[in-house]
Design an enzyme around this catalytic site. Structure first.
Site, PDB file in Angstrom:
ATOM      1  N   HIS A  90      26.642 -36.015 -29.815  1.00 17.14           N
ATOM      2  CA  HIS A  90      25.417 -35.255 -29.523  1.00 17.14           C
ATOM      3  C   HIS A  90      25.297 -34.094 -30.500  1.00 17.14           C
ATOM      4  O   HIS A  90      26.199 -33.271 -30.610  1.00 17.14           O
ATOM      5  CB  HIS A  90      25.439 -34.724 -28.086  1.00 17.14           C
ATOM      6  CG  HIS A  90      25.057 -35.756 -27.075  1.00 17.14           C
ATOM      7  ND1 HIS A  90      24.344 -35.462 -25.944  1.00 17.14           N
ATOM      8  CD2 HIS A  90      25.275 -37.084 -27.043  1.00 17.14           C
ATOM      9  CE1 HIS A  90      24.141 -36.575 -25.248  1.00 17.14           C
ATOM     10  NE2 HIS A  90      24.708 -37.574 -25.894  1.00 17.14           N
ATOM     11  N   PRO A 108      31.676 -25.269 -14.377  1.00 23.02           N
ATOM     12  CA  PRO A 108      31.410 -26.375 -15.308  1.00 23.02           C
ATOM     13  C   PRO A 108      30.269 -26.146 -16.295  1.00 23.02           C
ATOM     14  O   PRO A 108      30.117 -26.930 -17.240  1.00 23.02           O
ATOM     15  CB  PRO A 108      31.079 -27.549 -14.376  1.00 23.02           C
ATOM     16  CG  PRO A 108      30.642 -26.922 -13.106  1.00 23.02           C
ATOM     17  CD  PRO A 108      31.374 -25.630 -12.986  1.00 23.02           C
ATOM     18  N   TYR A 150      19.914 -28.540 -19.683  1.00 27.26           N
ATOM     19  CA  TYR A 150      20.338 -27.487 -18.762  1.00 27.26           C
ATOM     20  C   TYR A 150      19.065 -26.746 -18.351  1.00 27.26           C
ATOM     21  O   TYR A 150      18.399 -26.156 -19.202  1.00 27.26           O
ATOM     22  CB  TYR A 150      21.279 -26.493 -19.443  1.00 27.26           C
ATOM     23  CG  TYR A 150      22.650 -27.036 -19.796  1.00 27.26           C
ATOM     24  CD1 TYR A 150      22.869 -27.749 -20.971  1.00 27.26           C
ATOM     25  CD2 TYR A 150      23.747 -26.806 -18.965  1.00 27.26           C
ATOM     26  CE1 TYR A 150      24.140 -28.225 -21.310  1.00 27.26           C
ATOM     27  CE2 TYR A 150      25.022 -27.274 -19.292  1.00 27.26           C
ATOM     28  CZ  TYR A 150      25.195 -27.985 -20.463  1.00 27.26           C
ATOM     29  OH  TYR A 150      26.453 -28.444 -20.789  1.00 27.26           O
ATOM     30  N   LYS A 208      33.716 -26.537 -20.357  1.00 24.27           N
ATOM     31  CA  LYS A 208      34.892 -26.065 -21.097  1.00 24.27           C
ATOM     32  C   LYS A 208      36.239 -26.446 -20.480  1.00 24.27           C
ATOM     33  O   LYS A 208      37.273 -26.362 -21.148  1.00 24.27           O
ATOM     34  CB  LYS A 208      34.837 -24.534 -21.255  1.00 24.27           C
ATOM     35  CG  LYS A 208      33.739 -24.061 -22.193  1.00 24.27           C
ATOM     36  CD  LYS A 208      34.048 -24.430 -23.639  1.00 24.27           C
ATOM     37  CE  LYS A 208      32.865 -24.348 -24.549  1.00 24.27           C
ATOM     38  NZ  LYS A 208      32.671 -25.522 -25.392  1.00 24.27           N
ATOM     39  N   TYR A 248      29.524 -23.405 -27.711  1.00 27.08           N
ATOM     40  CA  TYR A 248      29.344 -24.702 -27.051  1.00 27.08           C
ATOM     41  C   TYR A 248      30.142 -25.796 -27.764  1.00 27.08           C
ATOM     42  O   TYR A 248      30.785 -26.627 -27.128  1.00 27.08           O
ATOM     43  CB  TYR A 248      27.852 -25.066 -26.987  1.00 27.08           C
ATOM     44  CG  TYR A 248      27.575 -26.201 -26.026  1.00 27.08           C
ATOM     45  CD1 TYR A 248      27.316 -25.953 -24.685  1.00 27.08           C
ATOM     46  CD2 TYR A 248      27.584 -27.526 -26.462  1.00 27.08           C
ATOM     47  CE1 TYR A 248      27.077 -26.984 -23.796  1.00 27.08           C
ATOM     48  CE2 TYR A 248      27.353 -28.574 -25.587  1.00 27.08           C
ATOM     49  CZ  TYR A 248      27.095 -28.297 -24.247  1.00 27.08           C
ATOM     50  OH  TYR A 248      26.866 -29.323 -23.362  1.00 27.08           O
TER      51      TYR A 248
HETATM   52  C1  PHB Z   1      28.989 -33.776 -17.042  1.00 33.29           C
HETATM   53  O1  PHB Z   1      28.540 -34.691 -17.743  1.00 33.29           O
HETATM   54  O2  PHB Z   1      29.574 -34.010 -15.978  1.00 33.29           O
HETATM   55  C2  PHB Z   1      28.789 -32.377 -17.488  1.00 33.29           C
HETATM   56  C3  PHB Z   1      28.197 -32.129 -18.711  1.00 33.29           C
HETATM   57  C4  PHB Z   1      28.008 -30.837 -19.131  1.00 33.29           C
HETATM   58  C5  PHB Z   1      28.396 -29.789 -18.333  1.00 33.29           C
HETATM   59  C6  PHB Z   1      29.012 -30.020 -17.117  1.00 33.29           C
HETATM   60  C7  PHB Z   1      29.198 -31.323 -16.682  1.00 33.29           C
HETATM   61  O3  PHB Z   1      28.182 -28.512 -18.753  1.00 33.29           O
END
Ligand code: PHB
Ligand code: APR
Length: 390
Positions: A72, A293, A201, A297, A385
């Site tokens: 990505h 989450p 997000y 990280k 990130y």
């Molecule tokens: C996930 O795919 O479970 C996931 C992806 C990004 C995040 C948290 C969880 O920031």
């Protein structure tokens, strides 16, 4: 029994350490209190930094990751009814992340370990580290009603937040830092194509939402929910309605829905243990720290801990130098705290807190607007990130 390193915990931290040690010719036994199938049944996050991918390559467990992982180059911050793309690749001078589930990372590491003929003891109960403040540590455990003892040079506590390693350290020797967030994440897995080819997000007055994926046909979606909500309160229909309300209209309309095959609620916590070494016991991964989450990280910090720890142990056995293991805690914690800060910041910016209020909501909107409108601010987000250097 005797080995050089006893590793407690067969999650990503323990398995990665086991593999790095094995490839350097160092013997280790891994103990886990549950079964292999139980470990592979756990659903966790799935965004890997390049540093973690490099560690898996060095561990010779990256073949499937390169075949099936999804690189990505960016992600979207959604607010105010619109998407704002963060171009990770451009902002970081060519870096990207890899979307590949933690369960798959764990499976690949388990297979590499089995192929190498290394020993893992599953379903080992009452695992206890002993005498790690002296020169002759050992670990005891029970299996099928029999108590066993393994003598060793070092013990690696890779047994997660609820493990016994951290609890074995005298209270006076350890300092713990903790922040609990006043909400949880309700997550589902569904066999539907992801709403977008990149992660979204979303900050919304109704709460945070995240659209992630495990593959081009499997989606992983989350919504912020109250901590006392129960999974049974959330039918699939209620979940789909809620996540669509929190996304920009074009995503809500395009979202393919279907039955979920996993649904769970997780609390959000920041937690750090200092130090991460107690004599001949080292803590690594979730045993030493937890991040919320947001920003994904947790798994990546496990990889950087194991980078520093494996280097230290290999240096000890190859060069008879304790420099690496002596530096382990400080090196790991320096990176841990930066990721803890980043995860806290992203969590604070993206969620609706019970006391956010209208003022707080506007401040979040201003921060997001600044973030996507400023190259300097976007670059700081992107740099964190994709992962700070080891
Ligand atoms: C996930 O795919 O479970 C996931 C992806 C990004 C995040 C948290 C969880 O920031
Ligand atoms: N004795 C033996 N094994 C134990 C004990 C114990 N007392 N307690 C826990 N374990 C085992 C668990 O069964 C688990 O398999 O330790 C392992 C810890 O694995 P994880 O919780 O996955 O922790 P870690 O390997 O540090 O992985 C880092 O990244 O995405 C994040 O939080 C996520 O798990 C993730 C982490």
């Amino acid at each position: 029994m005797r080995t050089q390193v006893v590793i407690i915990g067969s999650g990503p931290s323990g398995l990665l350490l086991g593999q790095m040690l094995h490839l350097a010719g160092i013997d280790a036994v891994i103990l886990d209190r549950v079964s292999k199938d139980y470990i592979l049944g756990r659903v966790r996050a799935g965004v890997l930094e390049e540093g973690m991918v490099a560690m898996l390559e060095r561990a010779k467990a990256a073949t499937r990751l390169h075949q099936e992982g999804l690189p990505h180059d960016g992600f979207s911050l959604a607010f105010d009814g619109r998407d704002h793309r963060i171009d990770l690749h451009h902002l970081t001078g060519g870096k990207r992340v890899m979307v590949y589930g933690q369960t798959e990372v764990t499976r690949d590491l388990m297979e590499a370990r089995e192929a190498a003929g290394c020993q893992t003891i599953y379903d080992a109960t009452n695992v206890q580290p002993h005498d790690f403040d002296g020169q002759t540590p050992y670990v005891t455990y029970e299996k099928d009603g029999v108590t066993h003892r393994i003598d060793c040079d070092f013990i690696a506590g890779c047994d997660g937040f609820h493990g016994s390693s951290r609890k074995a350290v005298p209270q006076a020797a350890i300092k713990e830092f903790e922040k609990i967030y006043p909400f949880g994440w309700l997550g589902i897995l569904a066999e539907v194509p992801p709403v977008s080819h990149e992660l979204i997000y979303a900050n919304h007055p109704r709460g945070f939402a995240l659209c992630s994926m495990r593959s081009t046909t499997r989606s992983r979606y989350y919504v912020q929910c109250p901590l006392d909500d129960k999974v049974e309160d959330w039918s699939d229909d209620r979940f789909w309605d809620e996540i669509r309300r929190r996304l920009p209209a074009h995503h809500a309309e395009a979202m393919v829905t279907g039955p979920s095959f996993e649904k769970s609620i997780a609390p959000l916590r920041s937690f750090v243990t200092e130090p991460m070494r107690f004599g001949r016991l080292f803590l690594a991964g979730d045993a030493a720290h937890i991040v919320p989450p947001t920003g994904a990280k947790g798994l990546n910090l496990a990889a950087s801990d194991i980078f520093y720890l494996s280097e230290g142990l290999i240096e000890f056995y190859k060069d008879k130098s304790t420099a690496g293991i002596d530096a382990y805690s400080a090196r790991a914690l320096s990176r841990v705290w930066k990721a803890v800060r980043f995860s806290w910041w992203m969590t604070t910016m993206m969620h609706r807190f019970p006391d956010t209020g209208d003022f707080g909501q506007r401040i979040q909107e201003a921060e997001l607007d600044y973030l996507v409108g400023s190259v300097a601010a976007s670059t700081a987000l992107a740099e964190n990130y994709v992962g700070l250097p080891y």
